[in-house]
Design a protein around this motif. Structure first.
Motif, PDB file in Angstrom:
ATOM      1  N   GLY A  52       0.776  -1.229   0.000  1.00  0.00           N
ATOM      2  CA  GLY A  52       0.000   0.000   0.000  1.00  0.00           C
ATOM      3  C   GLY A  52       0.809   1.281   0.000  1.00  0.00           C
ATOM      4  O   GLY A  52       0.239   2.370   0.039  1.00  0.00           O
ATOM      5  N   GLU A  53       2.123   1.186  -0.078  1.00  0.00           N
ATOM      6  CA  GLU A  53       2.993   2.358   0.008  1.00  0.00           C
ATOM      7  C   GLU A  53       2.887   3.225  -1.245  1.00  0.00           C
ATOM      8  O   GLU A  53       2.775   2.721  -2.365  1.00  0.00           O
ATOM      9  CB  GLU A  53       4.441   1.899   0.198  1.00  0.00           C
ATOM     10  N   ALA A  54       2.939   4.515  -1.051  1.00  0.00           N
ATOM     11  CA  ALA A  54       2.972   5.453  -2.174  1.00  0.00           C
ATOM     12  C   ALA A  54       4.293   5.306  -2.916  1.00  0.00           C
ATOM     13  O   ALA A  54       5.340   5.060  -2.301  1.00  0.00           O
ATOM     14  CB  ALA A  54       2.813   6.885  -1.673  1.00  0.00           C
ATOM     15  N   LEU A  55       4.257   5.445  -4.220  1.00  0.00           N
ATOM     16  CA  LEU A  55       5.461   5.306  -5.027  1.00  0.00           C
ATOM     17  C   LEU A  55       6.519   6.319  -4.610  1.00  0.00           C
ATOM     18  O   LEU A  55       7.707   5.994  -4.583  1.00  0.00           O
ATOM     19  CB  LEU A  55       5.121   5.449  -6.514  1.00  0.00           C
ATOM     20  N   ARG A 100       2.481  -2.048 -13.532  1.00  0.00           N
ATOM     21  CA  ARG A 100       2.562  -3.483 -13.195  1.00  0.00           C
ATOM     22  C   ARG A 100       3.484  -3.709 -12.004  1.00  0.00           C
ATOM     23  O   ARG A 100       3.209  -4.534 -11.134  1.00  0.00           O
ATOM     24  CB  ARG A 100       3.059  -4.291 -14.391  1.00  0.00           C
ATOM     25  N   HIS A 101       4.579  -2.954 -11.959  1.00  0.00           N
ATOM     26  CA  HIS A 101       5.555  -3.125 -10.880  1.00  0.00           C
ATOM     27  C   HIS A 101       4.949  -2.728  -9.529  1.00  0.00           C
ATOM     28  O   HIS A 101       5.044  -3.475  -8.570  1.00  0.00           O
ATOM     29  CB  HIS A 101       6.819  -2.317 -11.173  1.00  0.00           C
ATOM     30  N   ILE A 102       4.339  -1.554  -9.455  1.00  0.00           N
ATOM     31  CA  ILE A 102       3.815  -1.116  -8.156  1.00  0.00           C
ATOM     32  C   ILE A 102       2.549  -1.881  -7.767  1.00  0.00           C
ATOM     33  O   ILE A 102       2.218  -1.962  -6.585  1.00  0.00           O
ATOM     34  CB  ILE A 102       3.619   0.412  -8.073  1.00  0.00           C
ATOM     35  N   ALA A 103       1.879  -2.485  -8.743  1.00  0.00           N
ATOM     36  CA  ALA A 103       0.717  -3.328  -8.413  1.00  0.00           C
ATOM     37  C   ALA A 103       1.149  -4.552  -7.603  1.00  0.00           C
ATOM     38  O   ALA A 103       0.358  -5.094  -6.826  1.00  0.00           O
ATOM     39  CB  ALA A 103       0.003  -3.769  -9.686  1.00  0.00           C
ATOM     40  N   ARG A 104       2.409  -4.957  -7.735  1.00  0.00           N
ATOM     41  CA  ARG A 104       2.905  -6.118  -6.995  1.00  0.00           C
ATOM     42  C   ARG A 104       2.908  -5.870  -5.491  1.00  0.00           C
ATOM     43  O   ARG A 104       2.865  -6.811  -4.708  1.00  0.00           O
ATOM     44  CB  ARG A 104       4.291  -6.493  -7.492  1.00  0.00           C
ATOM     45  N   PHE A 105       2.981  -4.604  -5.063  1.00  0.00           N
ATOM     46  CA  PHE A 105       2.890  -4.308  -3.632  1.00  0.00           C
ATOM     47  C   PHE A 105       1.682  -3.421  -3.333  1.00  0.00           C
ATOM     48  O   PHE A 105       1.603  -2.800  -2.272  1.00  0.00           O
ATOM     49  CB  PHE A 105       4.198  -3.717  -3.072  1.00  0.00           C
ATOM     50  N   GLU A 127       0.573   2.944  -4.429  1.00  0.00           N
ATOM     51  CA  GLU A 127      -0.186   4.091  -4.935  1.00  0.00           C
ATOM     52  C   GLU A 127       0.704   4.880  -5.890  1.00  0.00           C
ATOM     53  O   GLU A 127       1.823   5.273  -5.525  1.00  0.00           O
ATOM     54  CB  GLU A 127      -0.599   4.989  -3.763  1.00  0.00           C
ATOM     55  N   ALA A 128       0.235   5.105  -7.092  1.00  0.00           N
ATOM     56  CA  ALA A 128       1.008   5.816  -8.117  1.00  0.00           C
ATOM     57  C   ALA A 128       0.849   7.323  -7.938  1.00  0.00           C
ATOM     58  O   ALA A 128       0.135   7.978  -8.678  1.00  0.00           O
ATOM     59  CB  ALA A 128       0.570   5.387  -9.503  1.00  0.00           C
ATOM     60  N   ASP A 129       1.541   7.879  -6.950  1.00  0.00           N
ATOM     61  CA  ASP A 129       1.434   9.318  -6.697  1.00  0.00           C
ATOM     62  C   ASP A 129       2.496  10.125  -7.432  1.00  0.00           C
ATOM     63  O   ASP A 129       2.539  11.346  -7.312  1.00  0.00           O
ATOM     64  CB  ASP A 129       1.476   9.604  -5.194  1.00  0.00           C
ATOM     65  N   GLU A 130       3.369   9.446  -8.177  1.00  0.00           N
ATOM     66  CA  GLU A 130       4.304  10.129  -9.063  1.00  0.00           C
ATOM     67  C   GLU A 130       4.555   9.229 -10.273  1.00  0.00           C
ATOM     68  O   GLU A 130       4.215   8.047 -10.258  1.00  0.00           O
ATOM     69  CB  GLU A 130       5.593  10.540  -8.362  1.00  0.00           C
ATOM     70  N   ALA A 131       5.143   9.807 -11.314  1.00  0.00           N
ATOM     71  CA  ALA A 131       5.250   9.105 -12.599  1.00  0.00           C
ATOM     72  C   ALA A 131       6.574   8.378 -12.800  1.00  0.00           C
ATOM     73  O   ALA A 131       6.775   7.756 -13.821  1.00  0.00           O
ATOM     74  CB  ALA A 131       5.034  10.098 -13.734  1.00  0.00           C
ATOM     75  N   ARG A 132       7.466   8.453 -11.830  1.00  0.00           N
ATOM     76  CA  ARG A 132       8.790   7.839 -11.990  1.00  0.00           C
ATOM     77  C   ARG A 132       8.982   6.691 -11.010  1.00  0.00           C
ATOM     78  O   ARG A 132       8.490   6.737  -9.891  1.00  0.00           O
ATOM     79  CB  ARG A 132       9.880   8.877 -11.768  1.00  0.00           C
TER      80      ARG A 132
END
Length: 144
Positions: free
Chosen positions: A52-55, A93-98, A101-106
């Motif tokens: 659930g961690e923000a990117l 796909r990468h951040i979906a593994r954990f 939250e996609a709060d930035e684009a990098r």
């Protein structure tokens, strides 16, 4: 050495096996460490990410881990950042593994390139895997 499968091809295969050993035997046992998929070369990229961690937070922790690994000085690692329009689906796909939250684009990644085809051999693996595992666990402990 020539480009035949039993020459240069064998070296390349050994480097890919070395990356596979690192991925499975060093990173495989670490909670919150996520390897960028697919891995089909001698390069293994990974990042940190808690459930659930923000990117943005995961990227900060990944950068901090990179700094700790550099300071330890036992191994040479680099960072790479994905962020172009072409990488959006790979980042998602990468951040979906954990469940991030996609709060930035990098996406910040630690990059390990295996140029030694012998890292996967029993003798070198027995020496290097425990050493790198200790180094990375100690570096992760500094983040807590």
């Amino acid at each position: 050495i020539g480009f035949a499968p039993d020459r240069f091809g064998a070296l390349l295969a050994g480097m890919i096996r070395s990356g596979d050993v690192f991925r499975s035997e060093v990173l495989g046992g670490l909670d919150g460490v996520h390897v960028l998929e697919p891995v089909d070369a001698n390069i293994v990229c990974f990042s940190l990410g808690a459930p659930g961690e923000a990117l943005s937070a995961a990227n900060r922790r990944t950068r901090a881990l990179y700094g700790a690994l550099c300071e330890a000085g036992d191994f040479v690692v680099t960072t790479t950042t994905l962020g172009s329009v072409n990488h959006r689906s790979q980042i998602a796909r990468h951040i979906a593994r954990f469940d991030g939250e996609a709060d930035e684009a990098r996406l910040v990644l630690i990059r390990c390139v295996f140029m030694n085809p012998y890292w996967a051999s029993d003798a070198i693996r027995d020496a290097m895997v425990p050493q790198f595992a200790v180094t990375i666990r100690q570096a992760l402990a500094t983040l807590d």
